[in-house]
Enzyme design. Structure first.
Site, PDB file in Angstrom:
ATOM      1  N   GLU A 102       1.503  -8.745   7.303  1.00 60.21           N
ATOM      2  CA  GLU A 102       2.543  -8.729   7.889  1.00 60.21           C
ATOM      3  C   GLU A 102       2.290  -9.530   9.322  1.00 60.21           C
ATOM      4  O   GLU A 102       2.463  -9.657  10.462  1.00 60.21           O
ATOM      5  CB  GLU A 102       1.852  -7.256   8.584  1.00 60.21           C
ATOM      6  CG  GLU A 102       2.876  -6.440   7.467  1.00 60.21           C
ATOM      7  CD  GLU A 102       2.327  -5.076   7.586  1.00 60.21           C
ATOM      8  OE1 GLU A 102       1.757  -4.948   8.569  1.00 60.21           O
ATOM      9  OE2 GLU A 102       2.562  -4.281   6.890  1.00 60.21           O
ATOM     10  N   SER A 110       9.035   1.828  10.612  1.00 64.06           N
ATOM     11  CA  SER A 110       8.656   0.949   9.468  1.00 64.06           C
ATOM     12  C   SER A 110       9.676  -0.012   8.889  1.00 64.06           C
ATOM     13  O   SER A 110      10.124   0.447   8.644  1.00 64.06           O
ATOM     14  CB  SER A 110       7.692   1.498   9.598  1.00 64.06           C
ATOM     15  OG  SER A 110       6.445   1.085   8.701  1.00 64.06           O
ATOM     16  N   SER A 161       0.880  -1.212   0.016  1.00 65.54           N
ATOM     17  CA  SER A 161      -0.129  -0.267   0.121  1.00 65.54           C
ATOM     18  C   SER A 161       1.155   1.063   0.027  1.00 65.54           C
ATOM     19  O   SER A 161       1.177   1.957   0.783  1.00 65.54           O
ATOM     20  CB  SER A 161      -0.981   0.396   1.611  1.00 65.54           C
ATOM     21  OG  SER A 161      -0.515   0.325   2.419  1.00 65.54           O
ATOM     22  N   ASP A 188      -3.958   1.466  11.430  1.00 62.40           N
ATOM     23  CA  ASP A 188      -3.634   2.216  10.062  1.00 62.40           C
ATOM     24  C   ASP A 188      -4.310   2.020   9.299  1.00 62.40           C
ATOM     25  O   ASP A 188      -4.197   0.574   9.016  1.00 62.40           O
ATOM     26  CB  ASP A 188      -1.814   1.606  10.135  1.00 62.40           C
ATOM     27  CG  ASP A 188      -1.045   2.441   8.610  1.00 62.40           C
ATOM     28  OD1 ASP A 188      -2.585   2.910   7.607  1.00 62.40           O
ATOM     29  OD2 ASP A 188      -0.461   1.666   7.719  1.00 62.40           O
ATOM     30  N   GLN A 205      -6.571  -0.957   7.463  1.00 62.27           N
ATOM     31  CA  GLN A 205      -5.370  -2.269   6.968  1.00 62.27           C
ATOM     32  C   GLN A 205      -4.985  -2.851   8.395  1.00 62.27           C
ATOM     33  O   GLN A 205      -4.632  -3.635   8.441  1.00 62.27           O
ATOM     34  CB  GLN A 205      -4.794  -1.463   5.954  1.00 62.27           C
ATOM     35  CG  GLN A 205      -3.132  -2.413   6.227  1.00 62.27           C
ATOM     36  CD  GLN A 205      -1.945  -1.088   5.245  1.00 62.27           C
ATOM     37  OE1 GLN A 205      -2.255  -0.825   4.189  1.00 62.27           O
ATOM     38  NE2 GLN A 205      -1.425  -0.789   5.273  1.00 62.27           N
ATOM     39  N   GLU A 226      -2.522   6.289  11.882  1.00 64.28           N
ATOM     40  CA  GLU A 226      -1.639   6.950  11.380  1.00 64.28           C
ATOM     41  C   GLU A 226      -2.217   6.812   9.847  1.00 64.28           C
ATOM     42  O   GLU A 226      -3.728   5.988   9.262  1.00 64.28           O
ATOM     43  CB  GLU A 226      -0.836   5.774  11.068  1.00 64.28           C
ATOM     44  CG  GLU A 226       0.106   5.638   9.626  1.00 64.28           C
ATOM     45  CD  GLU A 226       1.214   4.306   9.342  1.00 64.28           C
ATOM     46  OE1 GLU A 226       1.793   3.692  11.041  1.00 64.28           O
ATOM     47  OE2 GLU A 226       1.850   3.905   8.357  1.00 64.28           O
ATOM     48  N   HIS A 233      -3.318  -5.522   3.077  1.00 63.02           N
ATOM     49  CA  HIS A 233      -2.682  -6.474   3.355  1.00 63.02           C
ATOM     50  C   HIS A 233      -2.860  -8.284   3.641  1.00 63.02           C
ATOM     51  O   HIS A 233      -2.387  -9.141   4.452  1.00 63.02           O
ATOM     52  CB  HIS A 233      -2.114  -5.808   4.159  1.00 63.02           C
ATOM     53  CG  HIS A 233      -0.932  -5.006   3.708  1.00 63.02           C
ATOM     54  ND1 HIS A 233       0.299  -4.402   5.541  1.00 63.02           N
ATOM     55  CD2 HIS A 233      -0.507  -4.657   3.110  1.00 63.02           C
ATOM     56  CE1 HIS A 233       0.176  -3.160   4.900  1.00 63.02           C
ATOM     57  NE2 HIS A 233       0.308  -3.617   3.054  1.00 63.02           N
ATOM     58  N   ARG A 289       7.795  -2.351   5.753  1.00 60.62           N
ATOM     59  CA  ARG A 289       7.723  -3.137   4.760  1.00 60.62           C
ATOM     60  C   ARG A 289       6.569  -4.467   5.111  1.00 60.62           C
ATOM     61  O   ARG A 289       6.889  -5.321   5.689  1.00 60.62           O
ATOM     62  CB  ARG A 289       7.752  -2.736   3.624  1.00 60.62           C
ATOM     63  CG  ARG A 289       8.797  -1.264   3.346  1.00 60.62           C
ATOM     64  CD  ARG A 289       8.279   0.044   3.545  1.00 60.62           C
ATOM     65  NE  ARG A 289       6.944   0.701   3.183  1.00 60.62           N
ATOM     66  CZ  ARG A 289       6.400   0.833   2.160  1.00 60.62           C
ATOM     67  NH1 ARG A 289       7.917   1.648   1.827  1.00 60.62           N
ATOM     68  NH2 ARG A 289       5.592   1.008   1.702  1.00 60.62           N
ATOM     69  N   SER A 290       5.145  -4.535   4.584  1.00 60.17           N
ATOM     70  CA  SER A 290       4.690  -5.740   4.024  1.00 60.17           C
ATOM     71  C   SER A 290       5.604  -6.648   3.628  1.00 60.17           C
ATOM     72  O   SER A 290       4.303  -7.873   3.980  1.00 60.17           O
ATOM     73  CB  SER A 290       2.992  -5.640   3.869  1.00 60.17           C
ATOM     74  OG  SER A 290       3.595  -4.235   2.079  1.00 60.17           O
TER      75      SER A 290
HETATM   76  C1  LIG Z   1       3.625  -0.971   6.150  1.00 54.74           C
HETATM   77  C2  LIG Z   1       3.005  -0.416   5.239  1.00 54.74           C
HETATM   78  O1  LIG Z   1       2.237  -1.017   4.539  1.00 54.74           O
HETATM   79  P1  LIG Z   1       3.462  -1.284   3.237  1.00 54.74           P
HETATM   80  O2  LIG Z   1       4.689  -1.761   3.273  1.00 54.74           O
HETATM   81  O3  LIG Z   1       2.391  -1.829   2.281  1.00 54.74           O
HETATM   82  O4  LIG Z   1       3.749   0.161   2.698  1.00 54.74           O
HETATM   83  C3  LIG Z   1       2.077   0.862   5.865  1.00 54.74           C
HETATM   84  O5  LIG Z   1       1.133   1.384   5.283  1.00 54.74           O
HETATM   85  O6  LIG Z   1       2.602   1.461   6.859  1.00 54.74           O
HETATM   86 MG   LIG Z   2       0.983   3.361   6.749  1.00 53.07          MG
END
Ligand SMILES: C=C(OP(=O)(O)O)C(=O)O
Ligand SMILES: [Mg+2]
Length: 428
Positions: free
Chosen positions: A208, A366, A44, A246, A166, A287, A158, A368-369
């Site tokens: 995730e 963070s 995303s 989020d 999400q 978020e 996801h 990523r997915s």
């Molecule tokens: C971790 C996330 O997802 P993605 O890695 O798919 O952007 C997010 O949206 O915060």
């Molecule tokens: Mg996000």
């Protein structure tokens, strides 16, 4: 500051957690030591993220990374090898100049971020520092063990369920230390799994590692999470385990408004809906509550809910220092999500962290997915001292690699503090 003498930079293709290829880089120094790093990949994604270089013609449904591997082995290696580099900033700047495009289209942000991460590790090696200590020194901050934000219930892009939001995360803000926070996170995750089984709901997982039950209502998801916290014998709230959401609103924004669980909301109605959720549940962080292009609505949510909860910009800021600065001036949010591959180099990520700090923004590092077992973001979260890391569920190897790295860092320094960060809201 120590310099590094690079002998070669080589890349190859490995698989990420979704079974798509990603790029892994090995950077060899003249003295025989080497550092490696692998790029994660989002699903995303924000519209203004730095661009990955992907092949269109591979068996991987147009997601191959042969071109990215080639970019590292040829142009990037030619640029970096056989030279002494005095700083990561110089090295990243040189790569950006070689790429020559604002979105890193030509060499690819996936190639560049993997090289930049490996180079950061090489600088740390030569300085004889752990990665988080090197990052802490580079940013002139203090090491803090971050509150892990475990994504225990997945929806949106996801998961293949009807849930529009999400990520439903649990944040053990009331834990005494990091090991206790990890223990609480795992306990709630297992408690949630048990609850879903009891209710006859699916315990299949999203990207995730969080559960992806066949439900559509955010309230039902929040009730399940709160029940899971309580069934684990913990307090749902700031003294125990808080909740972070989020929604990733880009994913349910349509021409005629936001569609959540089959119902349409205007921006104002959606903000009122969030206000109700924040009243009814122990939510500490929101978020991407709005779509990245919903410019007028962001300051409204920041000004109305920003004192009660952290408003985090992810897709709207894409870890870009200029966007964060603009966002601070316009009250778009009061916190920024930090994903190095969104901007494409570690130096630019550092710059975003500096800008965030100067604006009074909180930051949350963070994953990523789509992930690998590379735990770079765990060290980044500690060394930047932001106090918050999200890395998915407390299960699945690519997610726990980051949490286990935090446990290793905690064990290496029993004095290191643990704690959450909150926005300072300086720009009222
Ligand atoms: C971790 C996330 O997802 P993605 O890695 O798919 O952007 C997010 O949206 O915060
Ligand atoms: Mg996000």
């Amino acid at each position: 500051m120590t310099s590094i003498d690079i002998r070669s930079v080589r890349a190859r293709q490995v698989l990420d957690s979704r079974g798509y290829p990603t790029i892994k880089v090995r950077l060899d120094l003249d003295d025989g030591r080497y550092a490696v790093a692998a790029a994660p990949a989002g699903a995303s994604t924000g519209n203004h993220e730095a661009a990955e270089l992907r092949d269109r013609d591979s068996h991987y449904a147009g997601r191959g990374v042969r071109l990215a591997v080639e970019a590292v082995d040829s142009e990037i290696n030619d640029l970096l090898a056989g030279r002494t580099w005095d700083s990561l900033q110089d090295l990243d700047d040189a790569m950006r100049a070689l790429d020559g495009t604002p979105q890193k289209l030509r060499l690819g942000a996936n190639s560049m971020v993997a090289v930049s991460m490996a180079a950061a590790r090489a600088f740390a090696l030569v300085d004889d520092l752990s990665l988080h200590s090197w990052i802490r020194r580079s940013l002139d901050r203090a090491d803090i063990l971050p509150v892990p934000h475990f994504n225990v219930l997945n929806g949106g892009e996801h998961a293949r369920n009807p849930l529009d939001f999400q990520e439903f995360m649990i944040a053990p803000v009331g834990a005494a230390d990091l090991p206790e926070a990890i223990e609480w996170g795992a306990a709630v995750y297992h408690s949630l799994g048990g609850l879903l089984r009891q209710l006859g709901l699916s315990t299949g997982l999203g990207d995730e590692g969080g559960f992806a039950p066949d439900i559509s209502s955010p309230e039902q998801a929040l009730d399940l999470v709160v029940d899971a916290i309580k069934h684990a014998g913990l307090e749902a709230g700031p003294g125990g385990v808080a909740i972070a959401l989020d929604p990733a609103a880009n994913g349910f924004f349509h021409d005629d408004g936001y569609k959540v669980a089959g119902k349409y909301y205007s921006s104002r109605e959606l903000i009122d809906y969030y206000a109700q959720l924040v009243t009814d549940y122990p939510i500490r962080s929101l978020e991407d509550p709005l779509a990245e292009g919903d410019f007028e609505a962001w300051p409204i949510i920041t000004n109305t809910l920003g004192n009660a909860v952290q408003i985090v910009g992810d897709d709207v800021f894409v870890t870009d220092p200029d966007r964060v600065l603009k966002g601070a001036r316009e009250h778009t949010a009061n916190a920024v999500l930090i994903k190095p591959n969104q901007i494409g180099t570690v130096s630019e990520t550092f710059e975003t962290l500096r800008v965030a700090d100067s604006c009074g923004f909180a930051a949350m590092v963070s994953h990523r997915s789509g992930e690998t077992t590379d735990s770079f973001v765990a060290d980044l979260a500690v060394g930047c001292g932001c106090g918050q890391l999200k890395s998915g569920a407390p299960a699945r190897g690519e997610r726990v690699a980051k949490y286990n790295r935090l446990l290793d860092i905690a064990a290496s320094d029993p004095e290191m503090p643990y704690g959450p960060a909150t926005p300072r809201n300086e720009l009222k």
